[in-house]
Design a protein around this motif. Structure first.
Motif, PDB file in Angstrom:
ATOM      1  N   PRO A 357      58.460  97.818  53.282  1.00  0.00           N
ATOM      2  CA  PRO A 357      59.300  96.718  53.772  1.00  0.00           C
ATOM      3  C   PRO A 357      58.937  95.445  53.007  1.00  0.00           C
ATOM      4  N   GLU A 358      59.910  94.599  52.818  1.00  0.00           N
ATOM      5  CA  GLU A 358      59.709  93.386  52.023  1.00  0.00           C
ATOM      6  C   GLU A 358      58.568  92.531  52.579  1.00  0.00           C
ATOM      7  N   ALA A 359      58.349  92.551  53.886  1.00  0.00           N
ATOM      8  CA  ALA A 359      57.314  91.705  54.497  1.00  0.00           C
ATOM      9  C   ALA A 359      55.912  92.019  53.963  1.00  0.00           C
ATOM     10  N   ILE A 360      55.727  93.246  53.475  1.00  0.00           N
ATOM     11  CA  ILE A 360      54.436  93.587  52.852  1.00  0.00           C
ATOM     12  C   ILE A 360      54.205  92.698  51.627  1.00  0.00           C
ATOM     13  N   GLY A 361      55.277  92.461  50.886  1.00  0.00           N
ATOM     14  CA  GLY A 361      55.186  91.589  49.708  1.00  0.00           C
ATOM     15  C   GLY A 361      55.009  90.121  50.077  1.00  0.00           C
ATOM     16  N   ASP A 362      55.464  89.742  51.256  1.00  0.00           N
ATOM     17  CA  ASP A 362      55.274  88.360  51.692  1.00  0.00           C
ATOM     18  C   ASP A 362      53.810  88.047  51.933  1.00  0.00           C
ATOM     19  N   TYR A 363      53.053  89.089  52.303  1.00  0.00           N
ATOM     20  CA  TYR A 363      51.699  88.811  52.783  1.00  0.00           C
ATOM     21  C   TYR A 363      50.565  89.495  52.012  1.00  0.00           C
ATOM     22  N   VAL A 364      50.594  90.805  51.974  1.00  0.00           N
ATOM     23  CA  VAL A 364      49.368  91.512  51.571  1.00  0.00           C
ATOM     24  C   VAL A 364      49.553  92.509  50.437  1.00  0.00           C
ATOM     25  N   GLY A 365      50.768  92.599  49.885  1.00  0.00           N
ATOM     26  CA  GLY A 365      50.975  93.563  48.802  1.00  0.00           C
ATOM     27  C   GLY A 365      50.112  93.220  47.588  1.00  0.00           C
ATOM     28  N   GLY A 366      50.023  91.928  47.320  1.00  0.00           N
ATOM     29  CA  GLY A 366      49.264  91.468  46.167  1.00  0.00           C
ATOM     30  C   GLY A 366      50.140  90.739  45.164  1.00  0.00           C
ATOM     31  N   SER A 367      51.423  91.121  45.105  1.00  0.00           N
ATOM     32  CA  SER A 367      52.349  90.401  44.226  1.00  0.00           C
ATOM     33  C   SER A 367      52.714  89.068  44.889  1.00  0.00           C
ATOM     34  N   ASN A 368      53.337  88.187  44.122  1.00  0.00           N
ATOM     35  CA  ASN A 368      53.591  86.843  44.635  1.00  0.00           C
ATOM     36  C   ASN A 368      54.874  86.789  45.473  1.00  0.00           C
ATOM     37  N   HIS A 369      54.852  86.002  46.519  1.00  0.00           N
ATOM     38  CA  HIS A 369      56.086  85.882  47.319  1.00  0.00           C
ATOM     39  C   HIS A 369      56.945  84.674  46.902  1.00  0.00           C
ATOM     40  N   VAL A 370      56.482  83.909  45.931  1.00  0.00           N
ATOM     41  CA  VAL A 370      57.310  82.815  45.402  1.00  0.00           C
ATOM     42  C   VAL A 370      58.172  83.414  44.295  1.00  0.00           C
ATOM     43  N   LEU A 371      59.462  83.591  44.607  1.00  0.00           N
ATOM     44  CA  LEU A 371      60.345  84.390  43.751  1.00  0.00           C
ATOM     45  C   LEU A 371      61.658  83.651  43.511  1.00  0.00           C
ATOM     46  N   PRO A 372      62.339  83.996  42.432  1.00  0.00           N
ATOM     47  CA  PRO A 372      63.591  83.297  42.108  1.00  0.00           C
ATOM     48  C   PRO A 372      64.715  83.611  43.095  1.00  0.00           C
ATOM     49  N   THR A 373      65.349  82.569  43.622  1.00  0.00           N
ATOM     50  CA  THR A 373      66.434  82.709  44.596  1.00  0.00           C
ATOM     51  C   THR A 373      67.768  82.363  43.938  1.00  0.00           C
ATOM     52  N   ALA A 374      68.825  82.514  44.724  1.00  0.00           N
ATOM     53  CA  ALA A 374      70.167  82.059  44.320  1.00  0.00           C
ATOM     54  C   ALA A 374      70.567  82.597  42.946  1.00  0.00           C
ATOM     55  N   ARG A 375      70.334  83.865  42.709  1.00  0.00           N
ATOM     56  CA  ARG A 375      70.741  84.546  41.477  1.00  0.00           C
ATOM     57  C   ARG A 375      69.952  84.108  40.245  1.00  0.00           C
ATOM     58  N   SER A 376      68.896  83.319  40.432  1.00  0.00           N
ATOM     59  CA  SER A 376      68.157  82.858  39.260  1.00  0.00           C
ATOM     60  C   SER A 376      67.242  83.940  38.687  1.00  0.00           C
ATOM     61  N   ALA A 377      67.145  85.095  39.339  1.00  0.00           N
ATOM     62  CA  ALA A 377      66.408  86.217  38.740  1.00  0.00           C
ATOM     63  C   ALA A 377      67.097  86.696  37.456  1.00  0.00           C
ATOM     64  N   ARG A 378      68.324  86.226  37.187  1.00  0.00           N
ATOM     65  CA  ARG A 378      68.968  86.522  35.904  1.00  0.00           C
ATOM     66  C   ARG A 378      68.221  85.874  34.739  1.00  0.00           C
ATOM     67  N   PHE A 379      67.486  84.779  35.034  1.00  0.00           N
ATOM     68  CA  PHE A 379      66.837  84.053  33.937  1.00  0.00           C
ATOM     69  C   PHE A 379      65.433  83.566  34.261  1.00  0.00           C
TER      70      PHE A 379
END
Lengths: 431, 431
Positions: A357-379
């Motif tokens: 579940p995505e919440a694992i990434g929010d807290y304890v997965g180890g990857s960062n939860h600060v991620l590109p929003t609003a379609r900015s993952a295109r760039f």
């Protein structure tokens, strides 16, 4: 109730394009207010910060020293936070640290075939300011996600600012700062805090980069100080896209969609599936779970206004849509998520399989939860160690190889009408 | 005549701080004009682009097709450019390609000690818009420096825009576009070109990122479309810092300082040396060379208004100053440049030794000439392949390891008041 689309509908492309183009944020025009605050803090320093803090946070303080959080206050916070929370923060910190350590770029130094030496050398940003919102959105996990990559990069000084309206300060946030290794903490917020970090005051030494989430005032201030200091991305409302085959528990998927929706009434949760039955079952599960969710009002508004369920004939057809949506969070709740991963071009983070579940990434997965929003993952990419280092190019010629490549530089200098450029090479070659 | 400072002067720190704080750019307030142009192009597309092009570039064109540069026109340009220039561009292209290929980040995929799979996956930005200024600052080298890293990254589509005021178009720029592998070229410029790239029109498909230098209108437009698309840095006037021991030919150093100064009346050239005699000899050489430099007026103004010569007792003392200046270009014209390199923390690019004039890096060294200006090397890097790729985080848990780390996520979700987050984990663990 979220909208329902099917790629069999005649108007699918139109409606899908509308979904993509939909604005979820009302931009507040606070730019002129922010400009005045920034100018004032730049000129008057601490005195201006104190006045704005008195006005906006209702703190009757006359000395900046009172706004610096003491080690004793952080000690106190560590005692106030339940041990289970501290343990979870430490687990999260350690996992974030391990993952981000792998992101550290390596220096490169080499000699090319004609003997020119080239290289790239990475060094840490010297000092970073970390903005942490006060009030409701004051999240200890966010302190870890911003501060730990900076520490891993080798940033020497992390100055955290967090407003304490009416003196209220979340002890979890102070505990997270301690656990993450933050160097200094000031109880200030808003544009005045961003200004203090960027320009410096008598009390707060200026930093080289400002990161962290904030409200419209903070975002406008970050845009304005960009150039004087570096900034991270300006994050928009959060979003999740779940791609699911028929073989899922609708309750699990509904829980994931609502976990995103509970963040914000303008958050967005989208389900794409090849099973119309699952789609209906998830819609029903969302309604059931909304009845017991503490943040049902926010999550319900988000689901109603921005949620979407898209049924496709075949999951193969999901991928052009997935890449156009370019979601911040993408869950692949399918039998063979690895095969699907190869088809993903644009996404901030991908969560593979039914047990991520995505919440694992929010807290304890180890990857960062600060991620590109609003379609900015295109760039653009999520926050990483790369945001806290910078690269210096290295070039070294000797008399011989300058003689080999110098004439081409002279030719281009002359072609561009820059005789001084050409001359700086020619003079070394007695040309 | 540039200012002269010595670190023996009582007021050195004050004067050095003033040098650092000095503003070289007058910011033109064109933001409201740019906003209107962007809005207009977003709504009316090609028709608006045609109108602005007619107005600003004095081109009487009624069909966007006429503004698309044909292959035949590029063929023609290739014939117009002297072979020596083409050869130099090809040498530069090949060297830039080789160097940038080493910057390609590697995917990372691993399993941690408890079995959670993590990773980082890099993919290229799909399409990039490249802005090339018209008129005087229309440099073929700049086309290579922006387009080649994009090609190396794997960008499929590079759409170049270059204004052709009164129909004038620099054939060198078209030749460089061909040599770099640019996909499409349009003769449009200004904020309207940035808008066309960011929003798309009937003729020009939208891109995901816009890069390249431009005037105040272009810079303001890039700031405004940031978010809709990615942008590169907003470059300020160019600058060089030369650190030199006594054992240098003053004419060589003067040539390097003037090569920078000839770019722009607000460019900046600074010399730091431990030899007052060399300092004087360089000052004299600058005056001599200014008499024969074609761009003497620009270079002379830059040297007079923003140039500086700083004499220090010992070159060891240069490094705190070097790191505070954080120059775009740093030349180390000293006997042992490698030893000094270790002391450099903040610089866009370093040129080592007496045979590496900065102009080599502008053209044929292989490293990128798009570098952080205005002290932003404290927190940012030159253009690289990393600007044309983005990273997706990957996370994959299974039932067992979700059981190990899930409870910590539940604890943090609850601590943050996000019960829906906690629930999306708990539901999978039957908790």
């Amino acid at each position: 109730m979220a909208i329902r689309l099917s790629n069999q509908d005649a108007d699918f492309e139109t409606r899908f394009s509308e979904l993509l183009a939909g604005k979820r944020e009302v931009s507040e025009d606070v730019d002129h207010i922010v400009r005045d605050i920034l100018d004032d803090v730049r000129v008057r320093g601490d005195a201006a910060v104190l006045e704005y803090t008195a006005r906006f946070d209702r703190l009757d303080v006359t000395d900046m020293a009172e706004l610096k959080v003491s080690e004793a206050r952080v000690d106190e916070a560590m005692k106030q936070v339940p041990q289970a929370t501290l343990d979870a923060l430490i687990l999260a910190r350690d996992r974030i640290q391990s993952h981000h350590a792998r992101q550290m770029p390596k220096d490169d130094r080499y000699t090319d075939p004609i003997g020119v030496e080239l290289g790239s050398r990475w060094t840490a940003v010297e000092s970073v300011g970390l903005y942490v919102p006060g009030g409701l959105a004051s999240y200890p996990s966010s302190v870890l996600m911003n501060a730990v990559p900076a520490k891993v990069a080798g940033v020497e000084r992390i100055a955290m600012v967090v407003p304490s309206p009416d003196g209220q300060l979340n002890p979890q946030v102070l505990a997270a700062a301690r656990i993450a290794g933050v160097s200094e903490i000031y109880c200030i917020g808003g544009a005045q805090a961003v200004a203090a970090l960027a320009y410096g005051t008598d009390t707060i030494a200026p930093v080289s980069k400002v990161v962290g989430p904030g409200n419209a005032f903070v975002a406008a201030a970050k845009r304005r100080v960009f150039g004087t200091v570096g900034i991270d991305m300006i994050a928009g409302p959060s979003e999740v896209l779940v791609v699911a085959d028929a073989d899922n528990d609708p309750d699990w998927l509904a829980a994931d969609l609502l976990a995103q929706a509970e963040h914000d009434a303008v958050a967005q949760s989208i389900l794409i599936t090849d099973s119309a039955d699952l789609a209906t079952a998830v819609e029903e599960a969302v309604e059931r779970q909304l009845k017991i969710l503490p943040k049902a009002e926010i999550a319900g508004a988000s689901w109603r206004d921005f949620g979407a369920v898209i049924v496709v004939d075949d999951l193969e057809q999901a991928f052009p849509l997935v890449n156009r949506i370019a979601a911040e969070h993408l869950e692949l709740a399918v039998a063979d998520p690895e095969a699907m991963l190869d088809k993903v071009r644009n996404a901030g983070a991908v969560f593979l399989g039914r047990y991520t579940p995505e919440a694992i990434g929010d807290y304890v997965g180890g990857s960062n939860h600060v991620l590109p929003t609003a379609r900015s993952a295109r760039f653009s990419s999520g926050l990483s160690v790369l945001d806290f280092v910078k690269r210096t190019s290295i070039l070294k010629c000797n008399a011989e190889n300058l003689r080999q490549i110098g004439p081409a530089a002279i030719a281009l200098g002359e072609a561009e009408g820059l005789a001084g450029h050409a001359r700086s090479v020619a003079i070394r070659l007695n040309l």
